[in-house]
Write an enzyme that holds these catalytic residues in place. Sequence first.
Site, mmCIF file in Angstrom:
data_model
loop_
_atom_site.group_PDB
_atom_site.id
_atom_site.type_symbol
_atom_site.label_atom_id
_atom_site.label_comp_id
_atom_site.label_asym_id
_atom_site.label_seq_id
_atom_site.Cartn_x
_atom_site.Cartn_y
_atom_site.Cartn_z
ATOM 1 N N ASP A 9 0.844 -1.193 0.000
ATOM 2 C CA ASP A 9 0.000 0.000 0.000
ATOM 3 C C ASP A 9 0.881 1.245 0.000
ATOM 4 O O ASP A 9 1.859 1.325 0.731
ATOM 5 C CB ASP A 9 -0.886 -0.009 1.259
ATOM 6 N N ASP A 105 -3.659 2.602 -5.311
ATOM 7 C CA ASP A 105 -2.475 2.634 -4.448
ATOM 8 C C ASP A 105 -2.288 1.363 -3.612
ATOM 9 O O ASP A 105 -1.581 1.363 -2.617
ATOM 10 C CB ASP A 105 -2.473 3.884 -3.558
ATOM 11 N N GLU A 106 -2.926 0.273 -4.036
ATOM 12 C CA GLU A 106 -2.733 -1.002 -3.340
ATOM 13 C C GLU A 106 -2.534 -2.103 -4.378
ATOM 14 O O GLU A 106 -3.303 -2.198 -5.329
ATOM 15 C CB GLU A 106 -3.966 -1.362 -2.518
HETATM 16 MG MG MG Z 1 -2.775 4.138 0.627
#
Ligand code: MG
Length: 410
Positions: A9, A105-106
């Site tokens: 993440d 974002d992961e």
């Molecule tokens: Mg994040």
Amino acid sequence: MDRVIFLVDMQSFYANVEKVFQPELENKPVVVAGNPDIRNGVILAACPLAKQWGVKTTETLWEAENKCPYLVVAKPRMQVYINASVEIAAVLEMFSDAVEPYSIDEIFVEMTHSLKPFHGDPQKAAVRIKRHIQRMLGVHARIGIGPTKVLAKMACDHFAKQSSAGVFTLSQDNISEQLWPRSIDHLFGVGRQMERHLRNMGIRTIGQLARFPLEPLKKRWGINGELLWRTSHGWDPSPVTADTHIRRKGIGHHMTLPRDYYSWKEIRVVLRELSEEVARRARKNGCTGKVISAEASSRNVQVPAKFHRQVSLDHDTNDGKVIYDAAARLFHHHWDGYPVRSIGVTLHQLTNDTFRQLSLFHPLQEREALHQTIDDIEDRFGSGTILYASSLTAASQAHLRAQKIGGHYK
Ligand SMILES: [Mg+2]
């Protein structure tokens, strides 16, 4: 064998990407807000400095500016964040073939078969990956580790993000001690409404759900009840599928050579090795492709010379020889003899080959049996075990490739 899955993440992703692209913002509290011109726009991301002022995502800009008068507000630039996200996925592909973006974002990474360079230690691999992302993209990552996707996700959200190391492992050995005391809304998949229902049944922690008899849960919520109960035990069979990401991007290998290569005789050796590697990865991912691209560039900065061309075949392939032949044709047409320092081959327009029609007199059947054998041997004894005779020449990079992770030095 237990699987090893990472959820990687990116911290305060949009805000930190803005900081990377605008270094003058480095020591300033930065937020990215839906529409900076209207003060009731919503905060999409806040950098750690802004968070220190109490700024939170999803609050309005007006609220945030009241807390932090020096706030720098950036307009969202989604394409920039998408590009950064793709680059991060590419970094992760140095470590594993199975990289699956979960959100912008992961990213999930299947590490089960990629731990050899780290002596089988997932923790070491995670620290290395974090450092790599930081160095190459300037973004801070946190990593949750688990034997299933749900455990990796919860390890990241509820532990890694809070720890200074930024890495945390949840496994069957520690969930009763670490995860089960947590409040029920920390369970992946439990929304507000479900939380209320569960609390009304006296289930306030994840452990209380795990110890609850399954039948009444199934009776009340059907498959969803069973799913949540299984999640509380960390059970989740879902695979990490590289499919979507790879399909979009193609499977490619690039290599920077240790010195300039001048002759076709030398270049073709490396081209052949790259083609075989691409083919092998395509087969491993169960796909074939129809478009092949090749590229080469020189290192001379005064006279930069390069080409990047592609050709479309009339059939799908994951045969290294077919890929090599196409790449070699592209070289003959577009390389005008300058010294070559980097070479790349990519297979594009991928489709899943599981459902490929097999013609009765499939001309490739024999070669496919050969590939299967080569892949099996290399799986067992390591990549580079079987080489073309040409790879024993001085031009070969195959012995180096065997020491690298997906084309990059370990
Ligand atoms: Mg994040």
